[in-house]
Enzyme design. Structure first.
Site, short mmCIF file in Angstrom:
data_model
loop_
_atom_site.label_atom_id
_atom_site.label_comp_id
_atom_site.label_asym_id
_atom_site.label_seq_id
_atom_site.Cartn_x
_atom_site.Cartn_y
_atom_site.Cartn_z
N LYS A 1 -11.24 29.65 35.96
CA LYS A 1 -11.94 28.98 36.80
C LYS A 1 -12.07 29.94 38.16
CE LYS A 1 -10.43 24.49 35.51
NZ LYS A 1 -9.77 23.21 35.95
N LYS B 1 -15.35 25.14 24.73
CA LYS B 1 -14.90 23.68 24.36
C LYS B 1 -15.77 22.64 24.95
CE LYS B 1 -11.80 23.17 28.27
NZ LYS B 1 -10.75 23.23 28.88
N LYS C 1 -16.97 18.18 30.84
CA LYS C 1 -18.02 17.73 31.54
C LYS C 1 -18.84 18.83 32.41
CE LYS C 1 -13.70 16.80 32.53
NZ LYS C 1 -12.42 15.89 32.10
P1 TYM Z 1 -8.43 16.86 31.52
O1 TYM Z 1 -8.52 15.82 32.40
O2 TYM Z 1 -9.32 18.14 31.57
O3 TYM Z 1 -8.44 16.39 30.07
C1 TYM Z 1 -7.74 15.36 29.39
C2 TYM Z 1 -7.16 15.51 28.19
O4 TYM Z 1 -8.19 15.73 27.22
C3 TYM Z 1 -7.98 16.91 26.58
N1 TYM Z 1 -9.23 17.47 26.29
C4 TYM Z 1 -9.65 18.06 25.15
N2 TYM Z 1 -9.23 17.79 23.84
C5 TYM Z 1 -9.92 18.30 22.85
N3 TYM Z 1 -11.09 19.13 22.98
C6 TYM Z 1 -11.76 18.99 24.06
N4 TYM Z 1 -12.90 19.75 24.42
C7 TYM Z 1 -11.09 18.55 25.34
N5 TYM Z 1 -11.22 18.59 26.74
C8 TYM Z 1 -10.28 18.18 27.07
C9 TYM Z 1 -7.23 17.60 27.33
O5 TYM Z 1 -6.39 18.65 26.55
C10 TYM Z 1 -6.24 16.56 28.23
O6 TYM Z 1 -5.18 16.27 27.08
N6 TYM Z 1 -4.35 19.42 33.49
C11 TYM Z 1 -5.00 18.18 32.62
C12 TYM Z 1 -4.34 16.66 33.25
C13 TYM Z 1 -3.03 16.79 33.44
C14 TYM Z 1 -1.94 16.40 32.75
C15 TYM Z 1 -0.70 15.99 33.57
C16 TYM Z 1 -1.87 16.19 31.32
C17 TYM Z 1 -2.46 16.60 34.68
N7 TYM Z 1 -0.97 16.49 34.71
C18 TYM Z 1 0.27 16.04 32.93
C19 TYM Z 1 -0.51 15.87 30.61
C20 TYM Z 1 0.51 15.59 31.46
C21 TYM Z 1 -6.34 18.21 32.53
O7 TYM Z 1 -6.81 19.01 33.42
O8 TYM Z 1 -6.89 17.54 31.57
#
Ligand code: TYM
Length: 332
Positions: free
Chosen positions: A111, A192, A195
């Site tokens: 990023k 991957k 959005k």
């Molecule tokens: P975020 O909001 O980007 O995504 C939410 C969840 O979706 C999964 N994910 C995917 N899995 C498979 N293929 C993909 N292309 C894909 N894109 C997204 C992510 O792995 C995630 O599980 N940092 C985290 C949010 C967070 C969090 C936490 C997660 C904040 N605090 C505590 C677990 C525990 C995030 O940005 O996810």
């Protein structure tokens, strides 16, 4: 009962990667574990965002999670910023994590972490995530593959804190699905699904209509061969479609490949399987859309419940770190 925690950013438009990598497991986990799920709105502040839209997107994300199948009777759903223990524990953990380990996080580098102008919060983003998890003594964190490194950091930080100040935190395990842990973009199958990509054709949204899903899957990039074979390195596009089919309908991607003689029939089956998989989500959302007050009540109750767990953990951590406790304790 073992505890589960996970989170999602409030981007509003949830996609198939979120669903298969994470939410589907959340829905299953809420039946089996003491489950906490949060919309991580403070994380959204780490990069450029529109403050006039954030609140609405946070609510919409929570609503979509209910449509996906989270049940407030079976889990605790809340908004991160409604539980002030999260940023408070983050400070203690920022004084436990090191600059070197944060700078090495691949998401930080991807990023634009080298630029002088990135927000300091982008660097410390994984520490806030560690606080989200450690406040709830979570044993299990269901996430997609892209969050593995952040989970490793959480484990390291928890173990270091325990080592320095005495047993305070549970060291959590990640729970990553066997198939579709990394759903790839349909237009650029080497990156991957997310959005924030340039072509919306590459991302299947959880709320896309069956026609929209069909259009996107049919236009999915494959390769110039014709053979249907599971080989993520040589044939990333076709392999992604096979993983989607396996994730939606069961089976093994390599074995499923042998049922197909060409890409056309594979794509037709993938589109159909995904539409069916997401049909109940679309139906539930249509019901929920008329009930904004309901979602707000769920979130208020969720935050109150979350604080009953997060408060004592923060208190324990503050005392362990040697801070002078106010007469009535740290958290009220
Ligand atoms: P975020 O909001 O980007 O995504 C939410 C969840 O979706 C999964 N994910 C995917 N899995 C498979 N293929 C993909 N292309 C894909 N894109 C997204 C992510 O792995 C995630 O599980 N940092 C985290 C949010 C967070 C969090 C936490 C997660 C904040 N605090 C505590 C677990 C525990 C995030 O940005 O996810």
């Amino acid at each position: 009962m073992a505890r589960v925690l996970s989170g999602v950013q409030p981007s509003g438009d949830l996609h198939l990667g979120n669903y298969l990598g994470a939410f589907r497991n959340w829905v299953a986990d809420q039946q089996e574990f003491d489950a906490f799920f949060c919309v991580v709105d403070l994380h959204a502040l780490t990069s450029d965002y529109d403050p006039t839209l954030l609140a609405a997107k946070t609510l919409e994300t929570a609503q979509n999670l209910l449509a996906v199948g989270l049940d407030p009777a079976a889990c605790t759903l809340f908004v991160q910023s409604h539980v002030p223990e999260h940023p408070r524990l983050t400070w203690l953990l920022e004084c436990t994590a090191t600059f070197g380990e944060l700078r090495r996080m691949t998401q930080f580098k991807d990023k634009g972490g080298e630029q002088e102008t990135v927000r300091a919060g982008l660097l410390t983003y994984p520490v806030l995530m560690a606080a989200d998890i450690l406040l709830y003594d979570a044993d299990r964190v269901p996430v997609g593959d892209d969050q593995r490194q952040h989970l490793e950091l959480t484990r390291d930080v928890a173990a270091r804190f325990n080592n320095r100040y005495g047993e305070t935190f549970v060291v959590p395990e990640s729970a990553v699905p066997k198939v579709a842990a990394r759903v790839m973009d349909l237009q650029e199958p080497t990156r991957k699904m997310s959005k924030s990509v340039s072509s919306p054709l590459g991302t299947v949204l959880v709320l896309d209509s069956p026609e929209e899903i069909d259009r996107k899957v049919r236009k999915a990039v494959t390769d110039t061969e014709t053979e249907v074979r599971y080989d993520p390195v040589q044939k990333p596009g076709v392999s992604n479609l096979l993983e989607l089919l396996a994730a939606a309908g069961g089976g093994d991607p390599a074995e499923l490949a042998s049922h197909y003689a060409n890409y056309g029939t594979l794509k037709a089956d993938v589109a159909e399987a995904l539409s069916e998989l997401l049909r109940p989500v679309r139906e539930r959302l249509a019901e929920l859309q008329t009930e904004r007050g309901y979602v707000e009540t769920v979130l208020a109750e969720g935050a109150a419940k979350a604080r009953t767990v997060a408060g004592p953990t923060l208190d324990r951590a503050m005392r362990a770190a040697g801070l002078l406790a106010p007469a009535d304790g740290f958290t009220h």
